[in-house]
Write an enzyme that holds these catalytic residues in place. Structure first.
Site, mmCIF file in Angstrom:
data_model
loop_
_atom_site.group_PDB
_atom_site.id
_atom_site.type_symbol
_atom_site.label_atom_id
_atom_site.label_comp_id
_atom_site.label_asym_id
_atom_site.label_seq_id
_atom_site.Cartn_x
_atom_site.Cartn_y
_atom_site.Cartn_z
ATOM 1 N N GLN A 189 12.970 -24.234 -115.154
ATOM 2 C CA GLN A 189 12.144 -23.479 -116.108
ATOM 3 C C GLN A 189 10.657 -23.636 -115.786
ATOM 4 O O GLN A 189 9.858 -22.757 -116.090
ATOM 5 C CB GLN A 189 12.388 -23.964 -117.546
ATOM 6 N N ASP A 230 12.878 -29.275 -129.005
ATOM 7 C CA ASP A 230 14.035 -28.510 -129.488
ATOM 8 C C ASP A 230 14.470 -28.975 -130.860
ATOM 9 O O ASP A 230 15.053 -28.212 -131.626
ATOM 10 C CB ASP A 230 15.186 -28.604 -128.494
HETATM 11 O O1 MRU Z 1 17.283 -25.234 -122.192
HETATM 12 P P1 MRU Z 1 16.038 -24.521 -122.604
HETATM 13 O O2 MRU Z 1 15.335 -23.842 -121.489
HETATM 14 O O3 MRU Z 1 16.279 -23.605 -123.790
HETATM 15 O O4 MRU Z 1 15.094 -25.686 -123.116
HETATM 16 C C1 MRU Z 1 13.812 -25.363 -123.587
HETATM 17 C C2 MRU Z 1 13.002 -26.545 -123.935
HETATM 18 O O5 MRU Z 1 13.437 -27.665 -123.835
HETATM 19 C C3 MRU Z 1 11.646 -26.275 -124.498
HETATM 20 O O6 MRU Z 1 10.758 -27.289 -124.157
HETATM 21 C C4 MRU Z 1 11.727 -26.198 -126.018
HETATM 22 O O7 MRU Z 1 12.742 -25.344 -126.421
HETATM 23 C C5 MRU Z 1 10.463 -25.764 -126.622
HETATM 24 S S1 MRU Z 1 10.096 -24.062 -126.302
HETATM 25 C C6 MRU Z 1 8.721 -23.658 -127.155
#
Ligand code: MRU
Length: 348
Positions: A189, A230
């Site tokens: 990401q 999250d």
């Molecule tokens: O697995 P993902 O890509 O959904 O994880 C995203 C994250 O861990 C982000 O840091 C979190 O959701 C915050 S987004 C503003």
């Protein structure tokens, strides 16, 4: 360009599995389409998942016989919550939609649900702008070289972003010097999505491999670390993308401030501490393969924890749209969240 675009009868999502090389939208017309988009990470990031799920329920309400919406939608809602277990914004948004359904005048359920989904999405944008303003002032006191992890930008929210929103606001304030972007194995990401957003914005950055972060701190490259979240437990323990915990430990060792930026909708006062946060374990193939091609020996076993939990004592402060929570978090988060509930009531 927003990655989440909505109309009463369709939800268009920028497919994040194909970025940065292809910017392709997929169209969702039902709760099932949205559920699958969330599970397969075509839409990802806690606030974006919450908003998408809200639209998924609104779409479904329009498909169901109006006489049956009230009896059938709760089951769809419960199922939607299982799409990804860690990001609490999903549960919050679904609960908010179910509350709207309960209060909807008979016959207007689908319209009321769509309006509520729009409200959730637009509220996210305002919230992120505020996190940006508050966070930019706070981080600038440490310096302008910031390390971040995963993607917390426009792609992970409805617009602007949380931790990445702070970087945008620092850039606008002239206090941002350089961003170090963890590539964020195994989904990349950071390398794919955060780099894409920073490049579009003209913000100077370098991608580093996750394992470079500690030595980058030792070399004096980093003034502060900012990550998203999250789920933040009542005591401030924070679940975020796998690798966040290691970064927090490294930051503490090197005396570097470590910040979490998140909307108060990511704070889960019903979860007392990090041990109670469900951690999503995804397919081992996402570790042993890349773009469908094996990178490990055939048959190799792997574990893929998608998130980890950073204990509250490693977090310098938590930046929300309602203000900055300082330790002890049980008190400061409760206070900030209370403001949110009071404000929502007044606005309502
Ligand atoms: O697995 P993902 O890509 O959904 O994880 C995203 C994250 O861990 C982000 O840091 C979190 O959701 C915050 S987004 C503003």
């Amino acid at each position: 360009m927003r990655a989440i675009q909505y109309q009463p009868d369709r939800l268009d999502l920028l497919d994040q599995t194909r970025l940065p090389h292809q910017a392709v939208f997929i169209t969702c017309r039902s709760a099932k389409d949205v559920y699958e988009a969330i599970r397969s990470m075509r839409v990802r990031g806690a606030p974006a998942i919450g908003a998408a799920a809200a639209f998924g329920l609104a779409l479904e309400a329009r498909r169901i016989d109006p006489a049956e919406v009230r009896t059938r939608l709760p089951e769809v809602a419960a199922w939607m919550k299982t799409a990804r277990p860690t990001a609490v914004n999903l549960m919050q948004a679904v609960d908010e939609m179910m509350e709207a359904l309960e209060n909807a005048p008979p016959g207007s359920e689908a319209d009321v649900l769509y309006e509520r989904a729009v409200a959730i999405a637009e509220q996210d944008v305002r919230t992120n702008r505020r996190i940006g303003e508050i966070g930019a002032m706070r981080i600038a006191r440490h310096g302008g070289r910031v390390l971040t992890h995963c993607n917390t930008g426009s792609l992970a929210t409805v617009e602007y972003g949380t931790a990445l929103g702070i970087l945008r606001a620092m850039r606008d304030a002239g206090t941002l010097e350089h961003v170090y972007v963890d590539e964020t194995r195994p989904y990349l990401q950071g390398a794919r999505l955060t780099a894409y957003e920073l490049q579009e914005e003209g913000i100077p950055f370098d991608i580093i491999t996750d394992s470079t972060a500690g030595f980058a701190m030792k070399l004096g490259w980093i003034d502060a670390v900012i990550v998203g979240a999250d789920r933040i437990a009542q005591n401030g323990d924070t679940a975020n993308k796998i690798g966040t915990y290691a970064l927090a430990v490294l930051a503490a060792y090197h005396g570097i401030p470590f910040y979490v930026a998140a909307p108060t909708t990511t704070v889960d006062l019903a979860t007392p501490c990090g041990d109670a946060i469900p951690i999503e374990e995804r397919s081992a193939e996402e570790v042993t393969h890349w773009m469908g091609k094996p990178v490990a020996p055939e048959g190799a076993s792997a574990r893929h924890l998608a998130f980890d939990v950073t204990p509250n004592h490693l977090i310098t402060a938590i930046i929300t749209e309602a203000g900055v929570a300082e330790p002890p978090y049980a008190e400061s988060l409760a206070r900030l969240c209370e403001n949110r509930y009071r404000k929502t009531k007044l606005e309502g």
